[in-house]
Write a protein that holds these residues in place. Structure first.
Motif, mmCIF file in Angstrom:
data_model
loop_
_atom_site.group_PDB
_atom_site.id
_atom_site.type_symbol
_atom_site.label_atom_id
_atom_site.label_comp_id
_atom_site.label_asym_id
_atom_site.label_seq_id
_atom_site.Cartn_x
_atom_site.Cartn_y
_atom_site.Cartn_z
ATOM 1 N N SER A 1 1.036 5.169 -11.002
ATOM 2 C CA SER A 1 0.162 3.844 -10.689
ATOM 3 C C SER A 1 -0.869 4.194 -9.590
ATOM 4 C CB SER A 1 1.067 2.647 -9.955
ATOM 5 O OG SER A 1 2.131 2.322 -10.891
ATOM 6 N N MET A 2 -2.247 3.719 -10.036
ATOM 7 C CA MET A 2 -3.454 4.061 -9.360
ATOM 8 C C MET A 2 -3.052 3.786 -7.760
ATOM 9 S SD MET A 2 -5.659 5.310 -11.588
ATOM 10 C CE MET A 2 -7.405 4.878 -10.586
ATOM 11 N N VAL A 3 -3.244 4.542 -6.835
ATOM 12 C CA VAL A 3 -3.193 4.244 -5.550
ATOM 13 C C VAL A 3 -4.529 3.933 -4.542
ATOM 14 C CG1 VAL A 3 -0.952 5.623 -5.440
ATOM 15 C CG2 VAL A 3 -3.069 6.813 -4.753
ATOM 16 N N ASP A 4 -4.221 3.288 -3.714
ATOM 17 C CA ASP A 4 -5.500 2.919 -2.758
ATOM 18 C C ASP A 4 -5.930 3.856 -1.754
ATOM 19 O OD1 ASP A 4 -3.788 2.101 -1.330
ATOM 20 O OD2 ASP A 4 -4.427 -0.069 -1.037
ATOM 21 N N SER A 5 -4.565 4.597 -1.269
ATOM 22 C CA SER A 5 -4.707 5.409 -0.130
ATOM 23 C C SER A 5 -3.597 6.613 -0.293
ATOM 24 C CB SER A 5 -4.799 4.928 1.145
ATOM 25 O OG SER A 5 -3.567 4.069 1.079
ATOM 26 N N ILE A 6 -3.662 7.767 0.185
ATOM 27 C CA ILE A 6 -2.736 8.730 0.418
ATOM 28 C C ILE A 6 -2.785 9.080 1.862
ATOM 29 C CG2 ILE A 6 -2.020 11.103 0.062
ATOM 30 C CD1 ILE A 6 -3.392 10.881 -2.679
ATOM 31 N N LEU A 7 -1.680 8.670 2.475
ATOM 32 C CA LEU A 7 -1.694 8.840 3.879
ATOM 33 C C LEU A 7 -0.520 9.934 4.091
ATOM 34 C CD1 LEU A 7 -1.955 5.108 4.590
ATOM 35 C CD2 LEU A 7 -3.668 6.730 4.804
ATOM 36 N N SER B 1 -11.266 4.490 -10.089
ATOM 37 C CA SER B 1 -11.818 4.043 -11.167
ATOM 38 C C SER B 1 -10.810 4.766 -12.525
ATOM 39 C CB SER B 1 -13.125 4.515 -11.548
ATOM 40 O OG SER B 1 -13.478 4.222 -12.745
ATOM 41 N N GLN B 2 -10.053 4.127 -12.984
ATOM 42 C CA GLN B 2 -9.166 4.319 -14.054
ATOM 43 C C GLN B 2 -10.068 4.706 -15.262
ATOM 44 O OE1 GLN B 2 -6.312 1.464 -15.163
ATOM 45 N NE2 GLN B 2 -5.051 2.814 -16.510
ATOM 46 N N GLU B 3 -11.120 4.118 -15.534
ATOM 47 C CA GLU B 3 -12.043 4.485 -16.684
ATOM 48 C C GLU B 3 -12.506 6.093 -16.467
ATOM 49 O OE1 GLU B 3 -15.859 2.828 -18.815
ATOM 50 O OE2 GLU B 3 -14.977 1.549 -17.006
ATOM 51 N N ILE B 4 -13.329 6.077 -15.349
ATOM 52 C CA ILE B 4 -13.695 7.522 -15.161
ATOM 53 C C ILE B 4 -12.651 8.614 -15.136
ATOM 54 C CG2 ILE B 4 -15.060 8.880 -13.452
ATOM 55 C CD1 ILE B 4 -16.398 6.488 -12.492
ATOM 56 N N LEU B 5 -11.281 8.470 -14.613
ATOM 57 C CA LEU B 5 -10.519 9.384 -14.523
ATOM 58 C C LEU B 5 -9.925 9.761 -15.932
ATOM 59 C CD1 LEU B 5 -8.646 8.352 -11.313
ATOM 60 C CD2 LEU B 5 -10.089 10.239 -12.010
ATOM 61 N N ASN B 6 -9.692 8.569 -16.847
ATOM 62 C CA ASN B 6 -9.376 8.734 -18.325
ATOM 63 C C ASN B 6 -10.427 9.578 -18.961
ATOM 64 O OD1 ASN B 6 -6.988 7.327 -18.144
ATOM 65 N ND2 ASN B 6 -7.628 5.284 -18.542
ATOM 66 N N ASP B 7 -11.621 9.233 -18.687
ATOM 67 C CA ASP B 7 -12.641 10.275 -19.096
ATOM 68 C C ASP B 7 -12.297 11.618 -18.990
ATOM 69 O OD1 ASP B 7 -13.828 8.143 -20.600
ATOM 70 O OD2 ASP B 7 -15.353 7.722 -19.180
ATOM 71 N N LEU C 1 -1.864 7.249 -16.292
ATOM 72 C CA LEU C 1 -2.522 6.450 -15.294
ATOM 73 C C LEU C 1 -2.357 4.860 -15.446
ATOM 74 C CD1 LEU C 1 -5.643 8.302 -14.010
ATOM 75 C CD2 LEU C 1 -3.620 8.415 -13.212
ATOM 76 N N LEU C 2 -1.612 4.297 -14.657
ATOM 77 C CA LEU C 2 -1.556 2.865 -14.677
ATOM 78 C C LEU C 2 -2.350 1.882 -13.913
ATOM 79 C CD1 LEU C 2 2.677 2.587 -14.947
ATOM 80 C CD2 LEU C 2 0.800 2.848 -17.013
ATOM 81 N N PRO C 3 -2.763 0.988 -14.100
ATOM 82 C CA PRO C 3 -3.437 -0.079 -13.144
ATOM 83 C C PRO C 3 -3.170 -0.223 -11.775
ATOM 84 C CG PRO C 3 -3.442 -1.060 -15.432
ATOM 85 C CD PRO C 3 -2.290 0.047 -15.464
ATOM 86 N N PRO C 4 -3.632 -0.256 -10.928
ATOM 87 C CA PRO C 4 -3.266 -0.484 -9.556
ATOM 88 C C PRO C 4 -2.240 -1.613 -9.560
ATOM 89 C CG PRO C 4 -5.486 -0.445 -9.657
ATOM 90 C CD PRO C 4 -5.184 -0.329 -11.199
ATOM 91 N N GLY C 5 -1.244 -1.738 -8.730
ATOM 92 C CA GLY C 5 -0.199 -2.812 -8.546
ATOM 93 C C GLY C 5 1.024 -2.558 -9.607
ATOM 94 N N SER C 6 1.070 -1.616 -10.532
ATOM 95 C CA SER C 6 1.613 -1.615 -11.603
ATOM 96 C C SER C 6 3.049 -1.155 -10.974
ATOM 97 C CB SER C 6 1.386 -0.474 -12.605
ATOM 98 O OG SER C 6 0.351 -0.807 -13.202
ATOM 99 N N GLY C 7 3.267 -0.369 -9.880
ATOM 100 C CA GLY C 7 4.360 -0.424 -9.249
ATOM 101 C C GLY C 7 5.230 0.795 -9.754
ATOM 102 N N LYS C 8 4.799 1.954 -10.415
ATOM 103 C CA LYS C 8 5.538 2.868 -10.956
ATOM 104 C C LYS C 8 4.872 4.540 -10.533
ATOM 105 C CE LYS C 8 8.536 4.573 -13.980
ATOM 106 N NZ LYS C 8 10.165 4.291 -13.521
ATOM 107 N N LEU C 9 5.798 5.225 -10.121
ATOM 108 C CA LEU C 9 5.472 6.381 -9.749
ATOM 109 C C LEU C 9 6.759 7.452 -10.099
ATOM 110 C CD1 LEU C 9 3.708 8.544 -8.908
ATOM 111 C CD2 LEU C 9 4.747 8.165 -6.409
ATOM 112 N N LEU C 10 6.360 8.168 -11.376
ATOM 113 C CA LEU C 10 7.338 9.085 -11.956
ATOM 114 C C LEU C 10 6.960 10.361 -12.204
ATOM 115 C CD1 LEU C 10 9.992 9.818 -13.259
ATOM 116 C CD2 LEU C 10 9.117 8.808 -15.611
ATOM 117 N N LEU C 11 7.347 11.273 -11.631
ATOM 118 C CA LEU C 11 6.881 12.823 -11.460
ATOM 119 C C LEU C 11 8.210 13.509 -11.922
ATOM 120 C CD1 LEU C 11 4.684 13.004 -8.377
ATOM 121 C CD2 LEU C 11 3.955 12.832 -10.863
ATOM 122 N N LYS C 12 8.373 14.004 -13.184
ATOM 123 C CA LYS C 12 9.512 14.728 -13.323
ATOM 124 C C LYS C 12 9.141 16.261 -13.431
ATOM 125 C CE LYS C 12 11.697 11.895 -16.756
ATOM 126 N NZ LYS C 12 12.184 11.714 -18.147
#
Length: 920
Positions: A703-709, A355-361, A624-635
């Motif tokens: 981008s929000m992920v649905d799973s970490i495997l 939930s992007q809303e709860i995480l943003n809170d 945090l970007l919505p699911p499917g945004s297709g971006k993961l940048l970690l500097k």
């Protein structure tokens, strides 16, 4: 959970004559075999014993740290020999805590009435009968959940799975049903999510054998309860009518609840209620809540990812242990001050949200606290440290075991919460207001009646002297007893003044009037005044401690004895009043539980802020970007556990995924070069962001992920009979079935458990599938350099390597991620770093050179054959070029074949020519 307690090495004496010992051996033999997961104790009134070689050895090591305390009941009779270990009450309690909370074993306690009978039974998921032993005067830092399962075969490989989880601390039933594959992928995710200590299965064989294996692989104890009668299977609704807390005005009938439409989950719920015997505990009645568990709310985690990312600490590591902080993500983030905060934090890290809303809170609140460090310190260091475990106090209320002292502790929370609320409101933050302050206000309003009752009933003046009494104004007899006690106290104070004068003490030398449970009221002076006291025959010394000399007189002793008598009468008289007060207080259990949860949430958010601030390099807020945004940048991402260790100067690296541009990094490099740490760092940062914490980077866009495997560092699982390769295949098959284009996958050293060519083939196939079909974000660390060629055919695959510098004498690991392929593995150089004997290293180099020369010779022969083939091709092309009648298609085919032949040559010249041509 670590059990820390002072262990008494004093072994109790077993008072049994020879005949009694023989009779007990006969009884014990009749009990027959027991499961290896159960330890039996025997209550002998003055001590406890445990028997049998395995149990004796286990308990002796837990309690006495030595098997020297294992004895024989009949040492002179080898035919009837039976080993035993004798334990005092305190050591018995220590053993039970260790067995149930750390070792995850069952405990049975037999008590002798006329015959030996099984009186108490406990298991990791059913601690009710041992709660007083386990949690008396101790914080409950772990959840107490048990799972119940029902499985039904469907079409093909499908299975219908019904799950019920019972959380006894929070009084909740969570139910769900789903369709699963024959590998039980969803079930494993559910087990990881809920983290049960124990699971109830209808059977451990047949269809349930695979389920049993899965549960044990995840450290869950499996129990097969006795099957109930047909009548018992029909009374689920009746049980729920007694257990469920219905809302005001709601019809108290569970038959209409939508959750009961899930037939498999309902049967699982019925089994759990019967196994835990919930209905027969009055403290449970009317307090349970029934919930639907929605797996889509959470990021899917498999057990391999939990292990790879070190999400939770190893069993036995207590939060107060020095190593707790850097051994897991939970340890890094858990700076909580309350027991309820510790429990919630453990739940949050295992249940990352989608939930992007709860995480943003959560991120908003953590950021707000970091911007107000003084407020953070006030909340964390002053207020939260003074909050007791309201949930446990509420449970004592519900079981009618609470005392006035428990009620007063709850009252203190109700006094402190408005102060916490005032501090939070001073932040003037809308998210803090809506998420924390508003629920606090609502709970305080609901608890106002309880607060007023405590103020009307409890004698606050008595509390200042360490006594918890009902106000005398509540009862005429209490008034009379209170007057007598006050009169006696005044007389003792007059004796105190008289004693001061008799001993010729000035104003600086004080005779203190004190009350201690074992001694009653007495006087105390400092040790240096001891000589003055001994000269006076009117007083006698009763005790000498560091704090001074305790003494009394005949008159004081008489007053003290009378005071104790009146005090006992007062307590007996107030018992019925206290029972009525507790009965009323039970009605406030719902808002008390809600207040407990809100305080736990605040504690966790403060903990996130403290973790972010106290890191060697402060954490940053992720975008945090919505699911499917297709971006993961970690500097400059770092591993939060490693950077907390002493003498570690962490070298940060970056990762940049973008949809349709790069979705896979293939990472090569030497052993010990940092490949595993790098990919785990990325997985850890993404997990922390989905928990609501800040992340160890300088910049993070996720981008929000649905799973970490994950599939990292598999090893032989000897206990389960699984080889390294089989463990790899099980974990990887789960990844292939589960991953979507919104997943994050980390894979390390896949395919090493079989032959080189097979392993490379499997690794290539999986990497290609993830990059080409699934298109998920993937970090793929490997020693198979052939796989790096995927980047030539797939534009979304990028090669990178862990840098290292080597010459004939020196070898330096740089721990930096750089673009491109690492051509060498540097295995021999790493062997030198590990202090291999020099002659072994030199022999390895010699064998390596021989293999390399042999490979070069074979390659040269292949090149000669290719060159001959290429000469023919050149002649054909030349002829074709002069032949005006040849068609374009045949010419193109000749050129294509010529280019393919050239590529197969192991020639730097040709490679350079081809790469130059591509560049042009």
């Amino acid at each position: 959970m670590e059990v820390s307690q002072t262990v008494s090495r004093q072994e109790p004496v077993l008072h049994l004559d020879t005949n009694a010992r023989r009779n007990f051996i006969k009884f014990y033999t009749k009990l027959g075999e027991k499961p290896s997961t159960t330890v039996r104790f025997f209550d002998r009134t003055d001590c406890y014993t445990v028997h049998g070689s395995d149990d004796c050895e286990l308990v002796a090591k837990i309690v006495y740290k030595s098997t020297a305390f294992v004895h024989d009941l009949l040492p002179d009779d080898k035919q009837q020999s039976l080993q035993f270990v004798a334990l005092s009450k305190s050591n018995f309690e220590l053993a039970v805590r260790e067995l149930l909370l750390v070792r995850n074993l069952r405990v049975e306690v037999y008590v002798r009435h006329n015959d030996w009978e099984l009186e108490y039974r406990g298991s990791p998921g059913n601690l009710l009968q041992f709660e007083d032993i386990l949690f008396a005067n101790r914080e409950v830092l772990v959840g107490n959940s048990i799972m119940s399962l029902q499985v039904k075969l469907g079409n093909g490989a499908q299975r219908s799975v019904g799950v019920t989880a019972v959380e006894q601390n929070d009084c909740t039933f969570q139910m769900l049903e789903f369709i699963d594959d024959d590998f039980f992928t969803e079930l494993e995710a559910t087990v990881v999510l809920l983290g049960p200590k124990e699971c109830l299965l209808p059977s451990a064989d047949g269809e349930y054998l695979a389920v049993k294996t899965l549960l044990e692989r995840n450290g869950v104890m499996v129990t097969v309860p006795k099957k109930g009668s047909a009548a018992e299977r029909k009374d689920l609704v009746q049980d729920l009518n007694k257990l469920v807390r219905f809302a005001k005005g709601q019809q108290e009938d569970a038959s209409g609840m939508k959750e009961l439409q899930m037939l498999l989950a309902s049967e699982a719920l019925r089994v759990a209620i019967k196994y835990l015997d919930l209905v027969n505990d009055a403290g449970n009645l009317g307090h349970y809540e029934l919930k639907l568990l929605d797996l889509k709310r959470f990021v899917h985690l498999d057990s391999a990812a939990v292990a790879a990312l070190n999400i939770i600490p190893k069993p036995g590591i207590h939060p107060t242990s020095p190593s707790y902080r850097w051994q897991s993500i939970l340890g890094v983030l858990d700076h909580c001050c309350t027991a309820q905060g510790h429990r919630l934090m453990s739940q949050w890290v295992k249940q990352p949200l989608r939930s992007q809303e709860i995480l943003n809170d959560r991120h908003n609140i953590v950021g707000c606290l970091l911007e107000s460090p003084d407020t953070l310190d006030t909340l964390h260091l002053d207020y939260m440290k003074r909050i007791p475990d309201i949930l446990m106090l509420t449970k004592r209320l519900m079981r009618r075991k609470a005392t006035l002292q428990d009620l007063f502790r709850i009252y203190q929370v109700m006094l402190r919460t408005p102060q916490i609320l005032k501090v939070l409101l001073s932040l003037e933050n809308s998210t803090v207001q809506s998420v924390i302050c508003d629920p606090f206000k609502s709970n305080l309003e609901d608890l106002s009646g309880l607060k007023q009752m405590v103020e009307q009933v409890v004698d606050f003046d008595a509390i200042e002297t360490g006594e918890y009494l009902v106000k005398a104004s509540f009862d005429d007899q209490l008034k009379e007893l209170k007057a007598n006690m006050s009169d006696l106290y005044e007389k003792m104070e007059r004796l105190q003044s008289k004693c001061q004068k008799e001993l010729n003490f000035d104003s600086k030398q004080q005779v203190k009037l004190e009350n201690v449970a074992k001694l009653g009221y007495h006087f105390r002076i400092t040790l240096k005044d001891d000589s003055v006291l001994r000269k006076n025959k009117n007083y006698r010394i009763v005790d000498v401690i560091k704090g001074g000399v305790r003494f009394t007189s005949d008159k004081l002793q008489g007053y003290a004895d009378d005071f104790v008598k009146y005090r006992q009468q007062y307590e007996e008289q107030q018992q019925s009043i206290v029972a009525e007060i507790i009965q009323v207080a039970v009605g406030y259990s719902a808002p008390l539980t809600s207040l407990n949860n809100e305080l736990a949430q605040l504690d966790c958010l403060c903990s996130f802020a403290v973790a972010a601030r106290s890191a060697p390099t402060p954490y940053v807020r992720p975008t945090l970007l919505p699911p499917g945004s297709g971006k993961l940048l970690l500097k400059d991402v770092r591993h939060p556990c490693l950077e907390l260790q002493e003498h570690v100067d962490f070298i940060a690296n970056s990762v940049d995924f973008e949809k349709d541009k790069c979705n896979m990094y293939i990472i090569t490099g030497p052993n010990m070069g940092g490949k595993s740490t790098y990919i785990r760092s990325v997985g850890t940062a993404v997990l922390m962001a989905h928990v609501g914490a800040f992340v160890p980077c300088t910049e993070a866009t996720i981008s929000m992920v649905d799973s970490i495997l994950g599939r990292v560092g598999a090893s032989d699982n000897i206990i389960k009979g699984l080889s390294t390769f089989m463990v790899e295949m099980i974990e990887t098959s789960g990844i292939i079935r589960t991953a979507t284009d919104q997943s994050l996958v980390i894979i390390d050293e896949l395919g090493r458990g079989t032959s080189t060519y097979e392993g490379c083939g499997i690794a290539w196939s999986i990497a290609e599938h993830l990059a080409k079909e699934t298109k998920c974000f993937t970090l793929f660390a490997t020693h198979f350099h052939e796989i790096t060629e995927l980047a030539e055919s797939l534009s979304t695959v990028k090669n990178s390597h862990m840098a290292a510098v080597a010459d004939d004498k020196n070898f330096t690991l740089l721990y930096q991620v750089r673009p491109g392929v690492m051509e060498k593995s540097f295995g021999i150089q790493v062997a030198r770093l590990a202090n291999f004997p020099e002659h072994v290293v030199q022999h390895a180099e010699m064998v390596y050179n021989e293999f390399e020369d042999e490979h070069a010779d074979k390659q040269n022969e292949a090149d000669k054959a290719l060159l001959a083939k290429i000469e023919v091709a050149i002649e054909q092309l030349s002829t074709a070029g002069n032949n005006t009648e040849i068609n374009t298609e045949d010419l193109t085919q000749l050129v294509t074949q010529f280019a393919q032949d050239i590529k197969q040559l192991d020639s730097d010249y040709f490679k350079a020519v081809i790469s130059t041509g591509k560049a042009k």
